[in-house]
Design a protein around this motif. Structure first.
Motif, PDB file in Angstrom:
ATOM      1  N   ALA A 343       0.849  -1.228  -0.146  1.00  0.00           N
ATOM      2  CA  ALA A 343      -0.038   0.230  -0.211  1.00  0.00           C
ATOM      3  C   ALA A 343       0.888   1.279   0.084  1.00  0.00           C
ATOM      4  N   SER A 344       1.982   1.201   0.729  1.00  0.00           N
ATOM      5  CA  SER A 344       2.741   2.531   0.821  1.00  0.00           C
ATOM      6  C   SER A 344       3.522   2.589  -0.589  1.00  0.00           C
ATOM      7  N   LEU A 345       4.010   1.859  -1.187  1.00  0.00           N
ATOM      8  CA  LEU A 345       4.332   1.903  -2.278  1.00  0.00           C
ATOM      9  C   LEU A 345       3.277   2.236  -3.423  1.00  0.00           C
ATOM     10  N   PHE A 346       2.177   1.936  -3.705  1.00  0.00           N
ATOM     11  CA  PHE A 346       1.385   2.257  -4.182  1.00  0.00           C
ATOM     12  C   PHE A 346       0.886   3.979  -4.044  1.00  0.00           C
ATOM     13  N   TYR A 347       1.044   4.234  -2.824  1.00  0.00           N
ATOM     14  CA  TYR A 347       0.697   5.879  -2.336  1.00  0.00           C
ATOM     15  C   TYR A 347       1.778   6.475  -2.877  1.00  0.00           C
ATOM     16  N   ILE A 348       3.116   6.218  -2.846  1.00  0.00           N
ATOM     17  CA  ILE A 348       4.270   6.908  -3.235  1.00  0.00           C
ATOM     18  C   ILE A 348       4.138   7.286  -4.794  1.00  0.00           C
ATOM     19  N   ALA A 349       4.047   5.763  -5.400  1.00  0.00           N
ATOM     20  CA  ALA A 349       4.023   5.888  -6.759  1.00  0.00           C
ATOM     21  C   ALA A 349       2.875   6.711  -7.453  1.00  0.00           C
ATOM     22  N   PHE A 350       1.446   6.794  -6.988  1.00  0.00           N
ATOM     23  CA  PHE A 350       0.552   7.110  -7.891  1.00  0.00           C
ATOM     24  C   PHE A 350      -0.225   8.533  -7.207  1.00  0.00           C
ATOM     25  N   VAL A 351       0.359   8.552  -5.938  1.00  0.00           N
ATOM     26  CA  VAL A 351      -0.204   9.941  -5.229  1.00  0.00           C
ATOM     27  C   VAL A 351       0.772  10.854  -4.989  1.00  0.00           C
ATOM     28  N   MET A 352       1.819  10.387  -4.270  1.00  0.00           N
ATOM     29  CA  MET A 352       2.832  11.423  -4.220  1.00  0.00           C
ATOM     30  C   MET A 352       3.735  11.605  -5.628  1.00  0.00           C
ATOM     31  N   GLN A 353       3.721  10.479  -6.326  1.00  0.00           N
ATOM     32  CA  GLN A 353       4.521  10.588  -7.676  1.00  0.00           C
ATOM     33  C   GLN A 353       5.947  10.877  -7.477  1.00  0.00           C
ATOM     34  N   ASP A 354       6.552  10.383  -6.541  1.00  0.00           N
ATOM     35  CA  ASP A 354       7.982  10.536  -6.087  1.00  0.00           C
ATOM     36  C   ASP A 354       8.717   9.317  -6.130  1.00  0.00           C
ATOM     37  N   MET A 355       9.378   9.236  -7.357  1.00  0.00           N
ATOM     38  CA  MET A 355      10.215   8.118  -7.895  1.00  0.00           C
ATOM     39  C   MET A 355      11.370   7.710  -7.029  1.00  0.00           C
ATOM     40  N   LEU A 356      11.982   8.939  -6.600  1.00  0.00           N
ATOM     41  CA  LEU A 356      13.406   8.703  -5.791  1.00  0.00           C
ATOM     42  C   LEU A 356      12.859   8.024  -4.404  1.00  0.00           C
ATOM     43  N   LEU A 357      11.747   8.513  -4.039  1.00  0.00           N
ATOM     44  CA  LEU A 357      11.329   7.887  -2.476  1.00  0.00           C
ATOM     45  C   LEU A 357      10.926   6.707  -2.694  1.00  0.00           C
ATOM     46  N   LEU A 358      10.242   6.196  -3.963  1.00  0.00           N
ATOM     47  CA  LEU A 358       9.669   5.048  -4.224  1.00  0.00           C
ATOM     48  C   LEU A 358      10.775   4.086  -4.146  1.00  0.00           C
ATOM     49  N   ARG A 359      11.865   4.405  -4.995  1.00  0.00           N
ATOM     50  CA  ARG A 359      13.038   3.572  -5.206  1.00  0.00           C
ATOM     51  C   ARG A 359      13.693   3.149  -3.716  1.00  0.00           C
ATOM     52  N   GLN A 360      13.997   4.271  -3.251  1.00  0.00           N
ATOM     53  CA  GLN A 360      14.355   4.222  -1.661  1.00  0.00           C
ATOM     54  C   GLN A 360      13.453   3.227  -0.711  1.00  0.00           C
ATOM     55  N   SER A 361      12.213   3.433  -0.853  1.00  0.00           N
ATOM     56  CA  SER A 361      11.358   2.725  -0.246  1.00  0.00           C
ATOM     57  C   SER A 361      11.189   1.075  -0.383  1.00  0.00           C
ATOM     58  N   LEU A 362      11.236   0.948  -1.697  1.00  0.00           N
ATOM     59  CA  LEU A 362      11.267  -0.431  -2.168  1.00  0.00           C
ATOM     60  C   LEU A 362      12.526  -1.196  -1.965  1.00  0.00           C
ATOM     61  N   ALA A 363      13.649  -0.575  -2.021  1.00  0.00           N
ATOM     62  CA  ALA A 363      14.853  -1.125  -1.843  1.00  0.00           C
ATOM     63  C   ALA A 363      15.157  -1.636  -0.055  1.00  0.00           C
ATOM     64  N   THR A 364      14.606  -0.535   0.805  1.00  0.00           N
ATOM     65  CA  THR A 364      14.683  -0.896   2.172  1.00  0.00           C
ATOM     66  C   THR A 364      13.777  -1.716   2.560  1.00  0.00           C
ATOM     67  N   LEU A 365      12.416  -1.776   2.067  1.00  0.00           N
ATOM     68  CA  LEU A 365      11.463  -2.977   2.351  1.00  0.00           C
ATOM     69  C   LEU A 365      12.092  -4.253   2.013  1.00  0.00           C
ATOM     70  N   LEU A 366      12.691  -4.152   0.822  1.00  0.00           N
ATOM     71  CA  LEU A 366      12.933  -5.661   0.101  1.00  0.00           C
ATOM     72  C   LEU A 366      14.145  -6.137   0.944  1.00  0.00           C
ATOM     73  N   ILE A 367      15.229  -5.282   1.140  1.00  0.00           N
ATOM     74  CA  ILE A 367      16.275  -5.795   1.867  1.00  0.00           C
ATOM     75  C   ILE A 367      15.897  -6.087   3.363  1.00  0.00           C
ATOM     76  N   THR A 368      15.332  -5.446   3.794  1.00  0.00           N
ATOM     77  CA  THR A 368      14.890  -5.522   5.399  1.00  0.00           C
ATOM     78  C   THR A 368      14.125  -6.843   5.576  1.00  0.00           C
TER      79      THR A 368
END
Length: 586
Positions: A343-368
């Motif tokens: 849900a947070s990734l969808f919100y960042i991608a399509f509401v905030m439309q912040d691709m830099l934050l999306l990349r950072q969040s995806l990497a952090t969620l995946l690695i953690t």
């Protein structure tokens, strides 16, 4: 199963153990005698025939139902009523401590050397895994292996894409297009491959029309109109009321709480970014990653708590068949985990439309999530089990004053009884489902996602193989012709991936440049392309048969031969009947 009189020896040449039933140490002799008599009555004379296996034994034990008994002999508090599962009641009251099949030490040693003890580039020994653990476990390892190999093209493409274009977060159209094709072809090819495996193992045409009631199912003893046998009956209306009036509201409440936690995460993320903007130093830059790491840990913890609640609710719904129980449990868990993790990734991608934050969040969620999973699934169980095994072996050696590595049968039973219980492939498939979601939905923004998943899957193969052979009790075989409801789960997320990647392509600066004046026209074109791709996906799924042609031909030949054999049998019976009739007339 093995039954022993007190005077019989554990290590005698005629004793051949298959399944262990461990009763509480203070179980009265009358309860033991009653359970043995019920096992003999329920099993029949062919209980230990050559054709039977551990799965049949488990099935027979779970099929034991109370008849006219009011309680377990010797336990007045352990109430019984007609139709109640005997094994289930013994387990719930602590009379039956555990029930598990024994490992075959020699066969397990051969499997270990061909599976995980030697590092090799060859594929897993799926046939050997299937012979020892059953088709269900073999199909899981087959899918894990197939998923890892299928990720290699995306990983190979993702490394140079990330290295040479890592600062340009908006140039992801090519990778998104590749993602669309990949997630569509992946599952179609897997269905054909799994059908080939299931045919070779003889489970492709396995039917579940007359599935026995699951051990946890309870109800009043009634008559099954199909089989004509007496078995527990529970009103379907009562089950539906429990589902829609209790389970569904609970799931919706959990989704709301997950959304609330996500909003707190975004507030912390905004605070960390504002601190970094005011004072851009190394420490404040590190601070920007803290909310994502904390949120990833919270996600894993909440998913675990929800899993226990979902199991309790699904058990309370009182499903008659094991397949129905599993379907409802998987649905509850998947809906929440998907929402909680993405849900947070969808919100960042399509509401905030912040691709830099999306990349950072995806990497952090995946690695953690991968680090936590490896700690919880591999290192922690290994450490705990090693301590238990060493303590148990020391006791055995001290008591028997021997130094040999091969333990006697009685000590092997005690050692395996102390091992952890294997809980099935549910959590393993769930982990693969989430990883597949991370890769198929947003990996175009973070191309290294496929690389991380490949590395995770390789370690997963070895850690899971080690746990199955060394840390867990041997599980009962699970006959299966496919990965079941998980196939539908992966296909559903692949459909969502088409919509997600089309939306990301429409949001890219390269595509927006073609529609500089009309945002509405861009949206319409994006939706039209997305619908065309979905249509192509469904047409492709329809045109590609799930079962390869040569297997369909073989199945048709088997059916034809069965019909021919039936015709010959009927003709033979008619000849016998005519001869008997002529003899009677004479």
């Amino acid at each position: 199963a093995a039954e022993m009189e007190p005077s019989s020896g554990w290590d005698g040449p005629t004793f051949q153990p298959l399944v262990v039933l461990e009763l509480a140490s203070n179980t009265p002799q009358e309860a033991v005698a009653w359970l043995l008599s019920r096992i003999r009555d329920g099993a029949g004379d062919d209980f230990l025939s050559m054709a039977e296996c551990q799965y049949i034994i488990k099935h027979q034990l779970e099929a034991l139902r109370a008849k006219d008994e009011t309680h377990v002999p010797g336990y007045s508090q352990a109430k019984l009523y007609p139709g109640k599962s005997i094994i289930r009641r013994l387990q719930s009251k602590g009379i039956l401590v555990q029930m598990f099949p024994l490992h075959d030490k020699e066969e397990l040693k051969r499997l270990s050397f061909s599976w995980y003890r030697t590092v090799r580039l060859s594929l897993q020994p799926l046939d050997a895994i299937r012979r020892y653990f059953g088709e269900g476990q073999a199909l899981y390892f087959g899918f894990l292996e197939y998923f890892t190999i299928a990720l290699l093209p995306m990983a190979v493409l993702g490394v140079p894409y990330y290295l040479f274009d890592w600062e340009n977060y908006d140039k992801y159209v090519l990778f998104a297009v590749f993602n669309l094709v990949w997630c569509t072809v992946l599952l179609e090819v897997w269905k054909r491959y799994s059908a080939t495996l299931a045919y070779c193992w003889g489970t492709l045409s396995r039917k579940k029309a007359f599935e026995e009631p699951r051990p946890g199912f309870h109800g009043v003893l009634g008559l099954n109109p199909v089989t004509g046998r007496k078995e527990p009956v529970f009103p379907s209306v009562s089950r539906q009321l429990r589902i829609y009036l209790v389970s569904l509201p609970f799931v919706l409440l959990c989704l709301y709480l997950s959304l609330y936690v996500m909003m707190i995460y975004f507030q912390l993320e905004g605070w960390a970014l504002s601190v970094y903007d005011e004072d851009p130093t190394l420490w404040t830059e590190v601070l920007t990653y803290i909310p994502s790491i904390v949120y990833a840990v919270v996600i894993e913890a909440v998913n675990l708590l929800y899993r226990y609640a979902a199991e309790f609710l699904t058990e309370w719904e009182n499903h008659r068949r094991e397949s129905s129980y599993q379907n409802h449990l998987v649905l509850k868990v998947l809906v929440f985990n998907f929402f909680n993790c993405f849900a947070s990734l969808f919100y960042i991608a399509f509401v905030m439309q912040d691709m830099l934050l999306l990349r950072q969040s995806l990497a952090t969620l995946l690695i953690t999530s991968q680090v936590l999973n490896q700690l919880m699934e591999a290192f922690l169980p290994y450490w705990l089990q090693r301590r238990r095994n060493k303590k148990m072996i020391r006791k055995v050696l001290r008591r028997r004053a021997i130094e040999e590595k091969e333990l006697p049968l009685a000590e092997q039973v005690r050692l395996e009884a102390d091992m952890s219980t294997y809980l099935g492939t549910f959590d393993d498939y769930l982990e693969l489902f989430l990883l597949f979601g991370y890769v198929s939905l947003f990996s175009c923004i973070y191309p290294l996602a496929a690389v991380l998943v490949v590395l995770n899957n390789i370690t997963e193969v070895y850690s899971d193989a080690f746990k199955m052979c060394k840390l867990f009790k041997r599980p009962f075989a699970d006959p299966a012709g496919s990965i079941g409801v998980w196939q539908l789960a992966f296909e559903t997320i692949s459909v969502i991936a088409v919509v997600t990647n089309c939306a990301l392509i429409g949001m890219s600066p390269q595509v927006k440049a073609y529609f500089p004046e009309s945002a509405t026209q861009l949206i319409l074109w994006t939706v039209a392309v997305e619908h065309l791709l979905l249509g192509f996906k469904f047409i492709l799924a329809f045109l590609i048969p799930d079962v390869p042609k040569h297997i369909r031909v073989k199945l048709a030949q088997i059916e034809f031969e069965s019909l021919e054999a039936l015709k010959k049998k009927v003709k033979h019976l008619l000849v016998v009947f005519k001869l008997h009739r002529k003899g009677s007339e004479a």
